[in-house]
Each structure stands twice: as C-alpha cells, then as structure tokens.
Motif scaffolding. Structure first.
Motif, PDB file in Angstrom:
ATOM      1  N   ALA A 148     -48.270  28.815 -45.804  1.00 46.43           N
ATOM      2  CA  ALA A 148     -48.772  29.250 -44.285  1.00 46.43           C
ATOM      3  C   ALA A 148     -50.753  27.757 -44.812  1.00 46.43           C
ATOM      4  CB  ALA A 148     -48.841  30.285 -43.613  1.00 46.43           C
ATOM      5  N   ASP A 149     -51.321  28.187 -45.627  1.00 45.71           N
ATOM      6  CA  ASP A 149     -52.260  27.501 -45.787  1.00 45.71           C
ATOM      7  C   ASP A 149     -52.570  26.240 -46.012  1.00 45.71           C
ATOM      8  OD1 ASP A 149     -53.593  29.953 -44.969  1.00 45.71           O
ATOM      9  OD2 ASP A 149     -53.771  30.879 -47.456  1.00 45.71           O
ATOM     10  N   HIS A 150     -51.328  25.666 -47.056  1.00 43.52           N
ATOM     11  CA  HIS A 150     -51.366  24.615 -47.680  1.00 43.52           C
ATOM     12  C   HIS A 150     -51.373  23.431 -45.683  1.00 43.52           C
ATOM     13  CE1 HIS A 150     -51.822  25.540 -50.991  1.00 43.52           C
ATOM     14  NE2 HIS A 150     -51.005  25.630 -51.635  1.00 43.52           N
ATOM     15  N   VAL A 205     -41.232  22.388 -37.555  1.00 40.31           N
ATOM     16  CA  VAL A 205     -40.012  22.211 -38.186  1.00 40.31           C
ATOM     17  C   VAL A 205     -40.079  22.518 -40.443  1.00 40.31           C
ATOM     18  CG1 VAL A 205     -38.081  20.178 -39.162  1.00 40.31           C
ATOM     19  CG2 VAL A 205     -38.848  20.317 -37.604  1.00 40.31           C
ATOM     20  N   LYS A 206     -41.296  21.848 -40.552  1.00 41.91           N
ATOM     21  CA  LYS A 206     -41.601  21.983 -41.929  1.00 41.91           C
ATOM     22  C   LYS A 206     -41.900  24.018 -42.050  1.00 41.91           C
ATOM     23  CE  LYS A 206     -41.955  21.277 -46.441  1.00 41.91           C
ATOM     24  NZ  LYS A 206     -41.588  21.171 -47.486  1.00 41.91           N
ATOM     25  N   CYS A 207     -42.693  24.880 -41.485  1.00 47.15           N
ATOM     26  CA  CYS A 207     -42.782  26.181 -41.457  1.00 47.15           C
ATOM     27  C   CYS A 207     -41.585  26.882 -41.777  1.00 47.15           C
ATOM     28  CB  CYS A 207     -43.395  26.182 -40.102  1.00 47.15           C
ATOM     29  SG  CYS A 207     -44.247  27.611 -39.755  1.00 47.15           S
ATOM     30  N   ARG A 208     -40.847  26.811 -40.786  1.00 47.05           N
ATOM     31  CA  ARG A 208     -39.190  27.457 -40.572  1.00 47.05           C
ATOM     32  C   ARG A 208     -37.967  26.929 -41.810  1.00 47.05           C
ATOM     33  NH1 ARG A 208     -38.741  25.466 -34.325  1.00 47.05           N
ATOM     34  NH2 ARG A 208     -40.241  27.099 -33.285  1.00 47.05           N
ATOM     35  N   SER A 209     -38.067  25.797 -42.001  1.00 40.98           N
ATOM     36  CA  SER A 209     -37.797  25.677 -43.274  1.00 40.98           C
ATOM     37  C   SER A 209     -38.311  26.245 -44.198  1.00 40.98           C
ATOM     38  CB  SER A 209     -37.368  24.275 -44.126  1.00 40.98           C
ATOM     39  OG  SER A 209     -39.052  23.711 -44.361  1.00 40.98           O
ATOM     40  N   LEU A 210     -39.497  26.996 -44.703  1.00 42.75           N
ATOM     41  CA  LEU A 210     -39.769  27.331 -45.177  1.00 42.75           C
ATOM     42  C   LEU A 210     -40.175  29.375 -45.561  1.00 42.75           C
ATOM     43  CD1 LEU A 210     -43.146  25.221 -46.281  1.00 42.75           C
ATOM     44  CD2 LEU A 210     -41.021  26.109 -47.607  1.00 42.75           C
ATOM     45  N   GLY A 211     -39.062  29.648 -44.073  1.00 39.00           N
ATOM     46  CA  GLY A 211     -38.887  30.833 -43.920  1.00 39.00           C
ATOM     47  C   GLY A 211     -40.239  31.313 -43.126  1.00 39.00           C
ATOM     48  N   LEU A 212     -41.349  30.826 -42.749  1.00 44.02           N
ATOM     49  CA  LEU A 212     -42.538  31.344 -42.735  1.00 44.02           C
ATOM     50  C   LEU A 212     -42.404  32.218 -40.802  1.00 44.02           C
ATOM     51  CD1 LEU A 212     -44.846  29.228 -44.059  1.00 44.02           C
ATOM     52  CD2 LEU A 212     -44.685  31.098 -45.113  1.00 44.02           C
ATOM     53  N   ARG A 213     -43.318  33.078 -40.659  1.00 40.14           N
ATOM     54  CA  ARG A 213     -43.363  33.368 -39.327  1.00 40.14           C
ATOM     55  C   ARG A 213     -44.394  32.707 -38.804  1.00 40.14           C
ATOM     56  NH1 ARG A 213     -42.283  39.508 -39.578  1.00 40.14           N
ATOM     57  NH2 ARG A 213     -40.025  39.799 -40.886  1.00 40.14           N
ATOM     58  N   ARG A 214     -44.092  32.736 -37.005  1.00 40.78           N
ATOM     59  CA  ARG A 214     -45.773  32.529 -36.561  1.00 40.78           C
ATOM     60  C   ARG A 214     -45.759  31.254 -37.145  1.00 40.78           C
ATOM     61  NH1 ARG A 214     -50.646  36.736 -36.730  1.00 40.78           N
ATOM     62  NH2 ARG A 214     -50.666  35.796 -34.921  1.00 40.78           N
ATOM     63  N   CYS A 215     -44.968  30.502 -36.804  1.00 40.98           N
ATOM     64  CA  CYS A 215     -45.265  29.111 -36.790  1.00 40.98           C
ATOM     65  C   CYS A 215     -45.503  27.619 -36.172  1.00 40.98           C
ATOM     66  CB  CYS A 215     -44.013  28.027 -37.110  1.00 40.98           C
ATOM     67  SG  CYS A 215     -43.121  28.508 -38.775  1.00 40.98           S
ATOM     68  N   CYS A 254     -48.111  15.002 -47.895  1.00 40.70           N
ATOM     69  CA  CYS A 254     -49.539  16.173 -48.187  1.00 40.70           C
ATOM     70  C   CYS A 254     -47.712  16.880 -48.318  1.00 40.70           C
ATOM     71  CB  CYS A 254     -50.692  16.300 -46.849  1.00 40.70           C
ATOM     72  SG  CYS A 254     -51.351  17.800 -47.513  1.00 40.70           S
ATOM     73  N   SER A 255     -47.078  16.908 -47.291  1.00 37.93           N
ATOM     74  CA  SER A 255     -45.944  18.103 -46.482  1.00 37.93           C
ATOM     75  C   SER A 255     -45.048  18.561 -48.018  1.00 37.93           C
ATOM     76  CB  SER A 255     -46.044  18.299 -45.549  1.00 37.93           C
ATOM     77  OG  SER A 255     -45.092  17.473 -44.934  1.00 37.93           O
ATOM     78  N   ALA A 256     -44.920  17.189 -48.461  1.00 42.53           N
ATOM     79  CA  ALA A 256     -43.420  17.358 -49.397  1.00 42.53           C
ATOM     80  C   ALA A 256     -43.095  18.118 -49.970  1.00 42.53           C
ATOM     81  CB  ALA A 256     -43.759  16.092 -49.719  1.00 42.53           C
ATOM     82  N   SER A 257     -44.349  18.909 -51.390  1.00 45.30           N
ATOM     83  CA  SER A 257     -44.071  19.717 -52.585  1.00 45.30           C
ATOM     84  C   SER A 257     -44.897  21.192 -51.444  1.00 45.30           C
ATOM     85  CB  SER A 257     -44.677  19.179 -53.028  1.00 45.30           C
ATOM     86  OG  SER A 257     -46.472  19.206 -53.266  1.00 45.30           O
ATOM     87  N   ILE A 258     -45.139  21.150 -50.923  1.00 41.92           N
ATOM     88  CA  ILE A 258     -45.575  22.489 -50.069  1.00 41.92           C
ATOM     89  C   ILE A 258     -44.440  23.605 -50.393  1.00 41.92           C
ATOM     90  CG2 ILE A 258     -45.883  24.280 -48.112  1.00 41.92           C
ATOM     91  CD1 ILE A 258     -47.983  21.560 -46.958  1.00 41.92           C
TER      92      ILE A 258
END
Length: 384
Positions: free
Chosen positions: A70-72, A30-40, A60-64
């Motif tokens: 992706a690395d974070h 969910v977080k990954c997609r909200s950041l517009g990243l691929r290959r989540c 941990c993920s709040a401020s990524i």
C-alpha cells in the motif's frame, strides 16, 4: 507543423483523470485489488487535477508486492505525478468537435471580416471553414511554376490579406478569393529562401517566420530534423525585405511575440520540434527585424514535439504537443509548464483564439473548440 510524424520514436502516453470527474487513479485501483488490499479507493486517491505518466506508473508499480504494498503504491503515484491539469478542464469545461477531416489540419486563422481558414499541408489545400454549420471547403491549392505548395501557417493583416508560410514555396501573400503572389525567392542577402512553417505579426507590423525546411522549389524538399539548418526570418513590411535573423536550429516550429505594456515588441519565442530537450527558444527584439540574446525560454518534457504556440491576454503561452495531444501552458516568464490539458484528439498542431474572446480552436486530426480562462492576445490587425 511536424512532418512524417509516424516516424517519431518516443511518445509519452499520459493518463488524464476524466477532466476532474474522479479523484482515484484507475490503474492503481486495479493493481491494488490484484494484491488483495483493502480500501483501494483511499490508497489510490489523488488530487482531482493530477496527471499521471502511464509509462512511469507501469515501471514503478510492476514489482510491488508484500506487506508494504500500500505504501509503495502511494509512493508510485507521487513519483509519477507530472503536473496539474489546467483549470479549464478542472471546471469540466467541455470540448466541441467542429470537424474531422482526412489528413492533419494546421494554421488556423480568423480574418478581419470574421472568416476562418485552415490548411491541410500534405494534401496541399487551404480551406475556408464555416464554424456555424461545421463545413469546410477548399479555397485554393497553391502552386508556383508547376510546383505544388506545402501550406503550413496562416496570418491575417489589417488589409484582410492572408499571409501563408509554405514549406515548398516560401512566403505567399493571398487574397480571400484565393489569388496569391510569391513574396520572394531570395532574402536580402540574395540567398535562396528556405521553406516556411509558422508566422506571426508583431504590433509594429513586422512578420516573423519559422523556416525548418531547406531551399524552396525547384529544390527538393529537405527538413532540419537531424541537421540544424532551420532558420527564422523577419519580413520588414516597411522596407519589403526578407531578413534571415537566426539560423542553426533543429526544426524551428511555432512562433509568438511578447510585447510590453506599451505594445512594443520585446521578445521573440519559438519552438524546436526535434530537439531532445524540447526547448522554446527566445531572443530579445531590439528593433525592426533585429534580435539578440539567444536563450532557452522554457522546455516541454524531453522528447516532446512542440508544434503551435500562442499567448493569451494574461501573458500565458499555450503550446500544443503533437504526439500526445496535450496542451501545455507556461506563465509569462517561461521555465516549466504551469499546467497541462489532454485534448480529445490523437495529435494536436496549432491554436487560434476567436477575436475579443476566450474561445479558442485547436487543429490536428480534428478541429476542436474550447473556452479558456482568458481572452487571446490581440493580433496585429486588431490594434493597427
């Protein structure tokens, strides 16, 4: 048993990944997609049996953000991983719901003739449970001299008697028709008996009992949740003495005995429910109702609430944690849990193996059945 649990201040909420049915952490996707990243799916991939601490993940993920997101995300998954799921869950072994009753069930026990019993502490009832037909009926509501009991733990003996640890009445010995007698109101030092919680026979026939409550009725009910006056008793069935073998604990809860290869009792293990470090205490058993060498045998995560404990035949200790409904498993040496299992219930209290079987039952806000990897450790009545 843990009382007034709605006042617990700290709960640990864990996300258990579908009992092995997925290898991707959903909140990460969910977080990954909200950041517009691929290959989540690849970024959020984890081992099938990993468990992630949701509180840790949210922090941990709040401020990524940014180019290294992706690395974070991957680092957060590793940082918040808290242990692997027990093999029983990874093998997709399911739970069977037997009952759901009003109130919490505790103290499950099989008797020598195959009957199964539980208690509902705050209702004050002892129930006989028909596991095949999934029905439960009241056997007795114990009381002495007009004081209603607070039944918590049950154990069976070779003569088919049921021994009851009661928070208001102390130690009771009961027949399967519901008749009972109060074993004692004072210990061998003539001190008032404290209210009892869980109990277990060792293979020499001595009965070990946790006592997190204050003096029994007619005294008012008190608990050792903040003041460490909780104790451990041993009932010597040869001398008929009740002996306070240790005291000074915060809410001692859950109790088990390790034996050596010859069946000699060697170590007493019990939990402390409201100790912030969630310790499992142990003592060496050096004789009938005699212990020494107090030490910490193991720990649950901080602020967790130990409730029931039981050994399997391979020496693993299974520990129920009340507030999360998670079952933690320790190897025979203690220390940290080797794996954990999130059960489909909100709160868990105790476990009981069916004799000569790897089938065990979990009480709490429901009664569940699960197949374990090993048979349960034999009870005293099975080897006597």
């Amino acid at each position: 048993m843990t009382t007034r649990r709605n006042t617990l201040g700290v709960f640990f909420f864990m996300t258990l990944l579908g009992f092995g049915l997925t290898s991707k952490y959903g909140p990460c996707k969910v977080k990954c997609r909200s950041l517009g990243l691929r290959r989540c799916s690849k970024i959020c991939r984890i081992e099938t049996c990993d468990t992630i601490d949701m509180t840790c993940w949210k922090t941990c993920s709040a401020s990524i953000n940014g180019p290294d997101a992706a690395d974070h995300l991957r680092r957060c998954i590793q940082q918040c991983k808290v242990g692997k799921t027990c093999e029983a869950a990874c093998n997709k072994t399911g739970f069977t719901r037997i009952l759901k009753l009003k109130g919490y069930q505790e103290g499950p026990v099989f008797t020598k003739d195959g009957q199964f019993y539980t208690v509902l502490p705050w209702i004050g009832e002892i129930h006989r449970v028909d596991l095949e037909n999934k029905q439960s009926s009241v056997l007795v509501i114990p009381s002495v001299d007009g004081f209603k009991g607070l039944p918590v733990g049950l154990q069976n003996d070779p003569e088919k008697n049921i021994w009851l640890a009661d928070g208001r009445l102390g130690l009771l010995k009961m027949k399967q028709d519901g008749s009972f007698n109060q074993v004692a109101t004072k210990d061998n030092k003539n001190e008032p008996m404290q209210g009892c919680n869980d109990l277990i026979f060792d293979y020499h026939g001595n009965l070990w009992i946790t006592a997190p409550f204050g003096p029994i009725a007619p005294n008012n009910l008190t608990e050792s949740r903040t003041v460490p006056f909780g104790s451990v008793y041993c009932y010597n069935t040869t001398t008929n003495e009740i002996i306070k073998v240790a005291t000074g604990f915060l809410y001692p809860n859950g109790i088990a005995v390790q034996h050596d290869s010859n069946g000699t009792p060697k170590k007493l293990v019990f939990g402390s429910s409201f100790n912030i470090s969630a310790p499992l205490w142990s003592f060496d058993i050096v004789g009938p109702c005699q212990i020494e060498n107090k030490q910490v045998w193991g720990n649950l995560p901080a602020n967790h609430v130990i409730d029931g404990i039981d050994f399997d035949e391979n020496g693993n200790l299974l520990v129920t944690e009340y507030s999360s409904g998670i079952l933690y498993v320790f190897d025979s040496n203690g220390g940290a849990p080797t794996c954990q299992l999130k059960m489909p219930m909100g709160h868990s209290t105790n476990i009981e193996f069916r004799p000569n079987s790897n089938e065990f039952y979990i009480t709490g806000d429901a009664l569940l059945k699960l197949q374990w990897k090993y048979n349960g450790m034999k009870k005293y009545w099975e080897i006597a």
